[in-house]
Design an enzyme around this catalytic site. Structure first.
Site, mmCIF file in Angstrom:
data_model
loop_
_atom_site.group_PDB
_atom_site.id
_atom_site.type_symbol
_atom_site.label_atom_id
_atom_site.label_comp_id
_atom_site.label_asym_id
_atom_site.label_seq_id
_atom_site.Cartn_x
_atom_site.Cartn_y
_atom_site.Cartn_z
ATOM 1 N N THR A 121 -2.175 -43.681 9.139
ATOM 2 C CA THR A 121 -2.113 -42.583 8.179
ATOM 3 C C THR A 121 -0.885 -42.696 7.281
ATOM 4 O O THR A 121 0.138 -43.254 7.698
ATOM 5 C CB THR A 121 -2.080 -41.243 8.948
ATOM 6 O OG1 THR A 121 -1.754 -40.190 8.049
ATOM 7 C CG2 THR A 121 -1.020 -41.251 10.052
ATOM 8 N N ASP A 122 -0.977 -42.101 6.099
ATOM 9 C CA ASP A 122 0.195 -42.056 5.208
ATOM 10 C C ASP A 122 1.289 -41.140 5.757
ATOM 11 O O ASP A 122 2.433 -41.186 5.278
ATOM 12 C CB ASP A 122 -0.209 -41.623 3.790
ATOM 13 C CG ASP A 122 -0.898 -40.260 3.720
ATOM 14 O OD1 ASP A 122 -1.088 -39.615 4.758
ATOM 15 O OD2 ASP A 122 -1.240 -39.849 2.587
ATOM 16 N N GLU A 123 0.943 -40.315 6.753
ATOM 17 C CA GLU A 123 1.939 -39.368 7.267
ATOM 18 C C GLU A 123 3.099 -40.060 7.969
ATOM 19 O O GLU A 123 4.126 -39.433 8.224
ATOM 20 C CB GLU A 123 1.280 -38.383 8.236
ATOM 21 C CG GLU A 123 0.227 -37.544 7.566
ATOM 22 C CD GLU A 123 -0.246 -36.391 8.424
ATOM 23 O OE1 GLU A 123 0.466 -36.003 9.369
ATOM 24 O OE2 GLU A 123 -1.340 -35.883 8.155
ATOM 25 N N TYR A 148 2.128 -35.480 15.902
ATOM 26 C CA TYR A 148 1.010 -36.357 15.515
ATOM 27 C C TYR A 148 1.502 -37.573 14.736
ATOM 28 O O TYR A 148 1.247 -38.722 15.115
ATOM 29 C CB TYR A 148 -0.020 -35.583 14.677
ATOM 30 C CG TYR A 148 -0.963 -36.491 13.911
ATOM 31 C CD1 TYR A 148 -1.902 -37.266 14.580
ATOM 32 C CD2 TYR A 148 -0.878 -36.603 12.520
ATOM 33 C CE1 TYR A 148 -2.746 -38.127 13.887
ATOM 34 C CE2 TYR A 148 -1.718 -37.457 11.818
ATOM 35 C CZ TYR A 148 -2.644 -38.220 12.506
ATOM 36 O OH TYR A 148 -3.472 -39.072 11.822
ATOM 37 N N LYS A 152 1.582 -41.675 15.608
ATOM 38 C CA LYS A 152 0.891 -42.682 14.775
ATOM 39 C C LYS A 152 1.906 -43.728 14.301
ATOM 40 O O LYS A 152 1.607 -44.930 14.288
ATOM 41 C CB LYS A 152 0.202 -42.027 13.571
ATOM 42 C CG LYS A 152 -0.996 -41.158 13.909
ATOM 43 C CD LYS A 152 -2.124 -41.906 14.594
ATOM 44 C CE LYS A 152 -2.820 -42.888 13.672
ATOM 45 N NZ LYS A 152 -4.017 -43.488 14.339
HETATM 46 P P1 NAD Z 1 -11.228 -37.225 14.775
HETATM 47 O O1 NAD Z 1 -10.329 -36.329 15.546
HETATM 48 O O2 NAD Z 1 -12.331 -36.652 13.983
HETATM 49 O O3 NAD Z 1 -11.876 -38.307 15.770
HETATM 50 C C1 NAD Z 1 -11.148 -38.960 16.760
HETATM 51 C C2 NAD Z 1 -12.138 -39.614 17.723
HETATM 52 O O4 NAD Z 1 -11.356 -40.322 18.722
HETATM 53 C C3 NAD Z 1 -13.009 -38.613 18.475
HETATM 54 O O5 NAD Z 1 -14.361 -39.057 18.478
HETATM 55 C C4 NAD Z 1 -12.432 -38.599 19.884
HETATM 56 O O6 NAD Z 1 -13.378 -38.310 20.895
HETATM 57 C C5 NAD Z 1 -11.904 -40.018 19.999
HETATM 58 N N1 NAD Z 1 -10.836 -40.118 21.011
HETATM 59 C C6 NAD Z 1 -9.737 -39.320 21.106
HETATM 60 N N2 NAD Z 1 -9.004 -39.698 22.166
HETATM 61 C C7 NAD Z 1 -9.631 -40.770 22.737
HETATM 62 C C8 NAD Z 1 -9.356 -41.603 23.848
HETATM 63 N N3 NAD Z 1 -8.261 -41.408 24.611
HETATM 64 N N4 NAD Z 1 -10.207 -42.608 24.144
HETATM 65 C C9 NAD Z 1 -11.321 -42.810 23.378
HETATM 66 N N5 NAD Z 1 -11.643 -42.044 22.307
HETATM 67 C C10 NAD Z 1 -10.803 -41.031 21.996
HETATM 68 O O7 NAD Z 1 -10.245 -38.093 13.863
HETATM 69 P P2 NAD Z 1 -10.474 -38.699 12.410
HETATM 70 O O8 NAD Z 1 -10.063 -37.702 11.401
HETATM 71 O O9 NAD Z 1 -11.822 -39.318 12.344
HETATM 72 O O10 NAD Z 1 -9.365 -39.844 12.427
HETATM 73 C C11 NAD Z 1 -9.677 -41.140 12.927
HETATM 74 C C12 NAD Z 1 -8.479 -42.045 12.734
HETATM 75 O O11 NAD Z 1 -8.120 -42.093 11.363
HETATM 76 C C13 NAD Z 1 -7.220 -41.593 13.481
HETATM 77 O O12 NAD Z 1 -6.567 -42.729 13.976
HETATM 78 C C14 NAD Z 1 -6.382 -40.929 12.399
HETATM 79 O O13 NAD Z 1 -4.997 -41.013 12.692
HETATM 80 C C15 NAD Z 1 -6.744 -41.777 11.205
HETATM 81 N N6 NAD Z 1 -6.609 -41.127 9.883
HETATM 82 C C16 NAD Z 1 -7.240 -39.936 9.626
HETATM 83 C C17 NAD Z 1 -7.153 -39.367 8.370
HETATM 84 C C18 NAD Z 1 -7.861 -38.066 8.035
HETATM 85 O O14 NAD Z 1 -7.703 -37.556 6.930
HETATM 86 N N7 NAD Z 1 -8.696 -37.507 8.920
HETATM 87 C C19 NAD Z 1 -6.405 -40.000 7.379
HETATM 88 C C20 NAD Z 1 -5.752 -41.201 7.672
HETATM 89 C C21 NAD Z 1 -5.877 -41.760 8.933
HETATM 90 O O1 TDX Z 2 -6.250 -23.554 7.414
HETATM 91 C C1 TDX Z 2 -5.508 -24.382 6.883
HETATM 92 N N1 TDX Z 2 -4.773 -24.018 5.792
HETATM 93 C C2 TDX Z 2 -3.943 -24.868 5.142
HETATM 94 O O2 TDX Z 2 -3.296 -24.492 4.146
HETATM 95 C C3 TDX Z 2 -5.382 -25.742 7.380
HETATM 96 C C4 TDX Z 2 -6.187 -26.181 8.589
HETATM 97 C C5 TDX Z 2 -4.556 -26.600 6.704
HETATM 98 N N2 TDX Z 2 -3.830 -26.177 5.631
HETATM 99 C C6 TDX Z 2 -2.996 -27.157 4.905
HETATM 100 C C7 TDX Z 2 -2.082 -28.024 5.730
HETATM 101 C C8 TDX Z 2 -2.020 -29.290 4.903
HETATM 102 O O3 TDX Z 2 -1.050 -29.152 3.874
HETATM 103 O O4 TDX Z 2 -3.920 -28.059 4.272
HETATM 104 C C9 TDX Z 2 -3.404 -29.397 4.263
HETATM 105 C C10 TDX Z 2 -4.357 -30.308 5.008
HETATM 106 O O5 TDX Z 2 -4.342 -29.944 6.372
HETATM 107 P P1 TDX Z 2 -5.126 -30.771 7.499
HETATM 108 O O6 TDX Z 2 -6.573 -30.813 7.169
HETATM 109 O O7 TDX Z 2 -4.704 -30.244 8.817
HETATM 110 O O8 TDX Z 2 -4.595 -32.259 7.236
HETATM 111 P P2 TDX Z 2 -3.140 -32.946 7.306
HETATM 112 O O9 TDX Z 2 -2.211 -32.203 8.196
HETATM 113 O O10 TDX Z 2 -2.713 -33.233 5.899
HETATM 114 O O11 TDX Z 2 -3.542 -34.332 8.063
HETATM 115 C C11 TDX Z 2 -4.782 -34.999 7.739
HETATM 116 O O12 TDX Z 2 -4.548 -36.098 6.884
HETATM 117 C C12 TDX Z 2 -3.840 -37.181 7.435
HETATM 118 C C13 TDX Z 2 -5.484 -35.467 9.010
HETATM 119 O O13 TDX Z 2 -5.732 -34.349 9.839
HETATM 120 C C14 TDX Z 2 -4.680 -36.517 9.716
HETATM 121 O O14 TDX Z 2 -5.402 -37.012 10.830
HETATM 122 C C15 TDX Z 2 -4.423 -37.647 8.748
HETATM 123 O O15 TDX Z 2 -3.545 -38.569 9.347
#
Ligand code: NAD
Ligand code: TDX
Length: 332
Positions: A121-123, A148, A152
């Site tokens: 992630t960019d975080e 988190y 990562k």
């Molecule tokens: P998500 O929470 O929707 O899915 C995570 C999945 O991992 C789930 O299916 C869960 O059951 C599985 N999991 C969790 N713990 C596990 C374990 N111990 N063993 C096996 N499986 C396990 O997450 P997401 O949003 O799809 O993110 C997926 C990946 O992408 C993560 O690595 C996250 O850091 C990265 N990522 C997410 C975003 C975003 O915006 N959502 C952005 C950049 C990177």
């Molecule tokens: O109810 C809300 N109100 C609100 O203002 C929630 C749930 C979030 N927020 C804000 C927090 C953040 O500034 O919105 C923005 C996005 O929030 P999230 O969806 O929780 O995402 P963020 O914390 O930015 O992280 C996401 O992007 C990077 C993913 O959850 C991560 O897994 C990924 O690494």
């Protein structure tokens, strides 16, 4: 590559990548997923059984992981605890899955010589000022803020060390905020969309000026496939689609879509340590590997995503009340 193991393939982004592999390649896919609260079997249900196999297991369980990794040509590692707010409430599963789980997979990749791609992630780079002209690049120093993002960041550093010290054949990608179908209702866009569908109001943390750099999950998947095939071993690639928007602007777009007044939302308690702004410069991926995003128009992608949530109430509805109850308990 004939056989690919996708960890976390029943989650939001992992299942999108599995769908991408089914649609665009002829590889056989194994999903390794623990099926936590964040997973959804439904996201994989429509995929052909002769192409996609689900193994239910924990990435931190070496007895499961090592033989399974050895049966594949590549591992694409999505599995993680992914929600910042949950990591503030209880960091423990984040340390276990994101750090110990990644370590376990790397040891298996080291033992078997299997190609490894790590999803991050960019975080990991911390946050930017709103007026900073710079964006994150592969050279930006790590500076994570939350449990988190720190786990990562730690997992990325493990991958780098396993490449350098043990010759593991790995690449890393760091992507910005994804949106699209199958995202859990705990996350920002699905939470606000489903609040409005339910007749409630969006909930904005603090003043809502925080900026996120949105990318459609389909574009993330095409970038990962590009890196898996053409990326240089040991390299990191940032993935982004120039989608910077404030949270307030996104909430207003959602309200407009439903024909509701633009100020029909609540300000709620801000997130502790809330990162102000993320912004990705994906020049390296675009110039070196020739990738480009297909979903340039966020408004159109958001509208399609909203329609998807309207049509899939049976999927998110059963989880909505519990998610809202836990937010309400924190004043959010
Ligand atoms: P998500 O929470 O929707 O899915 C995570 C999945 O991992 C789930 O299916 C869960 O059951 C599985 N999991 C969790 N713990 C596990 C374990 N111990 N063993 C096996 N499986 C396990 O997450 P997401 O949003 O799809 O993110 C997926 C990946 O992408 C993560 O690595 C996250 O850091 C990265 N990522 C997410 C975003 C975003 O915006 N959502 C952005 C950049 C990177
Ligand atoms: O109810 C809300 N109100 C609100 O203002 C929630 C749930 C979030 N927020 C804000 C927090 C953040 O500034 O919105 C923005 C996005 O929030 P999230 O969806 O929780 O995402 P963020 O914390 O930015 O992280 C996401 O992007 C990077 C993913 O959850 C991560 O897994 C990924 O690494």
């Amino acid at each position: 590559m004939r056989r690919i193991l996708v960890t976390g393939g029943a989650g939001f982004i992992g299942s999108n990548f599995v769908q991408y592999l089914v649609d665009h390649t002829d590889v056989a896919v194994t999903v390794l997923d623990k099926l936590t609260y964040a997973a959804s079997r439904e996201s994989l249900a429509a995929l052909p059984a002769d192409r996609v196999r689900l193994v239910v297991g924990d990435i931190a369980d070496a007895a499961v992981v090592t033989p399974l990794v050895g049966e594949h040509d590549a591992v694409v590692h999505y599995a993680a605890e992914s929600h910042n707010d949950n990591s503030l409430a209880d960091p423990s599963p984040f340390v276990q899955t994101n750090l110990v789980g990644t370590f376990t997979l790397l040891e298996a990749a080291r033992a078997t010589g299997v190609r490894f791609h790590h999803i991050s992630t960019d975080e990991v780079y911390g946050d930017l000022e709103l007026d900073d002209p710079e964006r994150f690049t592969e050279a930006t120093p790590y500076n994570p803020s939350s449990p988190y993002s720190s786990t990562k960041a730690g997992s990325d550093l493990l991958v780098r060390a396993w490449v350098r010290s043990f010759g593991v054949q790995a690449t890393i990608s760091n992507c910005s905020n994804n949106y699209g179908p199958w995202q859990h209702v705990e996350k920002f866009i699905p939470r606000q969309v489903t609040n409005v569908i339910d007749g409630g109001r969006p909930k904005l943390y603090g003043a809502g000026q925080n900026v996120r750099d949105w990318i459609h999950a389909d574009d993330h998947s095409s970038a990962v496939w590009t890196i898996l095939n053409q990326g240089r071993i040991g390299e990191t690639y940032l993935i982004g689609a120039d989608g910077e928007l404030s949270n307030l602007d996104v909430v207003r777009m959602i309200l407009r879509h439903f024909g509701r007044p633009e100020d029909d939302f609540d300000h709620v308690t801000d997130r502790a340590g809330h990162d102000l702004r993320y912004a990705i410069d994906s020049t390296k991926l675009r110039t070196e590997l020739g990738w480009k995003p297909e979903y340039g128009d966020f408004a159109a992608g958001l509208a399609r995503t909203i329609e998807w949530y309207e049509q899939h109430r049976d999927w998110w509805g059963p989880h909505k009340a519990a998610v809202e109850a836990s937010y309400a308990a924190r004043g959010q």
